[in-house]
Design an enzyme around this catalytic site. Structure first.
Site, PDB file in Angstrom:
ATOM      1  N   HIS A   1       0.829  -1.207   0.000  1.00  0.00           N
ATOM      2  CA  HIS A   1       0.000   0.000   0.000  1.00  0.00           C
ATOM      3  C   HIS A   1       0.863   1.256   0.000  1.00  0.00           C
ATOM      4  CE1 HIS A   1      -2.262  -3.145   2.298  1.00  0.00           C
ATOM      5  NE2 HIS A   1      -3.131  -2.875   1.357  1.00  0.00           N
TER       6      HIS A   1
ATOM      7  N   GLY B   1      -8.676  -0.871  19.344  1.00  0.00           N
ATOM      8  CA  GLY B   1      -7.576  -0.158  18.714  1.00  0.00           C
ATOM      9  C   GLY B   1      -6.247  -0.296  19.427  1.00  0.00           C
TER      10      GLY B   1
END
Length: 579
Positions: A217, A484
């Site tokens: 990416h 998270g």
């Protein structure tokens, strides 16, 4: 560049439609992705894989007998949402439990982890297995932080072959983990890739340079150097991979390995064969026997120019599982007899669109929630470019775009549900799912968690009073920290959410009305977001370039502060929310 598309926003959904039309003998579309179109043995462990679209043949092309039972497919380069993963897993489940495997990226870890918890809560045994083969992305001491690239295939194949052979859940998972521990990859990039409709590459490599270790990416590599010859590149990759042997392998000599030479999109097969020629020579010189190698495109990145080399260090069991037959749209091995096709009635696909009855006061409150979401949409759209610029300092620059996708989807879903007389809680939780579905990535997952927690606390029975809203914010904070894994000072949205929660809770407990409490809490969030500029990121995609972000606030904290301020304006103008 990507030349053939209709509307860029429709690209991901249309490619799935075309893929299923082309391979309907092997795969079937379900909400969130695809599953096998052939019947599996009752009680067989299901291996569900997934990730963002744009990496074909990963992930959909690896669904079929001998390999994955299903693939959750996110938007372009964005992780599938927890709801998508859950939906595919329910459809793929054979009664033997579900193993979720994916590349180790923050968004995927969040969404697959959330799906795991939901499946377990419903009595479907589930575990996650992030693939961590990319040796350039973290040192061996922090191997759990490494990315998953082309080595995904060895782990997926091993797990699925074990399941097909009748291994139970624990044994299948143990074998798959061993495969991950014995897989090492290293990649290079010569140029970036261009998404449909984009005029510029998503990321770039300097002209006449090669980025060693760059992620699929555009994640930063470990070194930029001149482009070598094919032989020199093979020598660099092999030498680097042989420097890190799996635990229990004392010397390469006498070992048996599977080799994957993977093209990332624009490197031609002929070029790969030239490189592989030297790879094979080097491994033979090292006394290593190569077993059933694969040369070609396995995990791509649109038109990215680059390649990766993977060594999968075999033992007797892993070799047998690697050699086992498989038949998928993009991967074939050995001879396999196709099982009977599935009937549509055999797929258990949960109905995710039910609207539960709500009280009149909750339905009236839902209209206010919709107004608040519309205010959030306006402020996000006004700041998309700013959020992207902040994120680009040390990240990949897509935070603004992701927030735009997410909030638009949430508002669209909220309008639909308000028209269907949904209560405030249902409207928020379903808007949360829509946000996570469309936005993908880490921020999409976390906003989905936050809105979902708030909606659950509010419910559909009563008007959401100040205490109930404060409780919802507390749950939202807990959920974001749980999924998270961020702590105060890590330079994330948590650094703005904690003071927001603390101020709101203090004011509400002191008897303040919601509008006043929310305004003071929003001011605290704004100050904390601006102060995050002094922090150094410790997790997430900004971590490898941490020092570059000092002096720039965290984009997640800024977007949170902008949204709560906009929502505060709605509350202050008068709402059905009581004190």
């Amino acid at each position: 560049m990507t030349r053939l598309f209709n509307r860029p926003s429709d690209f991901a959904s249309e490619l799935i439609e075309g893929f299923v039309a082309a391979y309907s003998d092997k795969v079937r579309q379900v909400p969130g992705g695809v599953v096998r179109n052939t019947r599996s043995r009752p009680g067989e462990v299901a291996v569900v894989i997934g990730g963002g679209s744009g990496h074909y043949p990963a992930f959909s092309g690896l669904v079929g007998q001998g390999l994955a039972h299903g693939a959750a497919m996110g938007n372009l380069f964005a992780s599938p949402s927890a709801r998508q993963v859950y939906s595919v897993s329910r459809a793929a489940d054979n009664g033997g439990g579900v193993i979720l495997s994916f590349g180790n990226y923050a968004g995927d870890v969040l969404h697959f982890g959330m799906a795991k918890e939901r499946l377990n809560s419903e009595g479907i045994r589930c575990e996650v297995l992030p693939v961590t083969d990319d040796i350039s992305s973290a040192p061996i001491e922090e191997r759990h932080k490494r990315r998953g690239i082309a080595g995904d295939l060895t782990v997926f194949k091993t797990a699925a072959a074990a399941a097909e052979a009748g291994y139970d859940f624990d044994t299948t998972l143990a074998v798959a983990r061993r495969a991950n521990e014995r897989t090492r990859s290293l990649g290079v990039a010569f140029s970036g890739c261009t998404l449909p409709g984009a005029s510029q590459p998503l990321f770039e490599v300097a002209a006449n340079k090669m980025a060693l270790g760059m992620g699929i990416h555009g994640e930063p590599g470990i070194e930029d150097c001149d482009i070598p010859t094919a032989d020199e590149l093979a020598e660099r990759l092999v030498a680097t991979l042989l420097e890190e042997l799996p635990e229990g392998v004392e010397s390469p000599r006498g070992q048996r390995v599977t080799v994957l030479l993977n093209g990332l999109g624009s490197v031609k097969y002929e070029e790969l064969f030239v490189v592989y020629r030297r790879v094979a020579q080097l491994l033979a010189d090292a006394g290593i026997e190569v077993i059933e190698p694969e040369v070609g495109e396995l995990v791509t990145s649109f038109d990215m120019a680059g390649l990766s080399l993977t060594l999968f260090w075999l033992d007797e069991e892993l070799e047998r599982l690697w050699r086992a037959p498989a038949a998928t749209p993009a991967f074939r091995k050995g001879e396999i007899t196709l099982a009977e096709p599935l009937e549509a009635t055999e797929l258990e696909i949960p109905d995710l669109d039910v609207v539960t009855p709500a009280s009149g006061e909750s339905r009236r409150a839902a209209a206010c929630v919709l107004t608040a979401l519309e205010a959030a949409e306006r402020v996000v759209l006004a700041n998309v470019e700013r959020l992207g610029r902040i994120d680009a300092i040390a990240g990949d620059g897509d935070h603004g775009i992701g927030m735009e996708r997410g909030v638009k989807a949430a508002v669209e879903k909220a309008r639909e549900l308000e028209a269907r007389d949904a209560g405030a809680g249902t409207l928020l939780t379903r808007a949360a799912d829509a946000w996570a579905d469309r936005a993908g990535g880490t921020s999409g997952a976390l906003w989905g968690v936050a809105l979902g927690a708030l909606g659950t606390a509010i419910g559909d029975e009563h008007a959401p009073d100040a205490k109930r809203v404060s409780e919802g914010v507390r749950r939202a904070l807990e959920g974001i920290i749980h999924f998270g894994k961020a702590s105060p000072g890590d330079k994330t949205m948590v650094d703005a959410l904690i003071p927001f929660h603390q101020t709101l809770e203090r004011e509400v407990e002191g008897g303040a009305e919601l509008a006043q409490a929310w305004r003071k809490a929003a001011e605290a969030a704004h100050r904390a977001a601006e102060e995050s500029a002094h922090l150094v990121p410790k997790i997430g995609r900004a971590r490898p370039l941490a020092e570059k972000s000092v002096g720039t606030p965290d984009p997640g904290a800024i977007s949170l502060a902008l949204i709560v301020a906009a929502v505060g304006e709605v509350i202050s103008k008068g709402t059905p929310v009581t004190a």
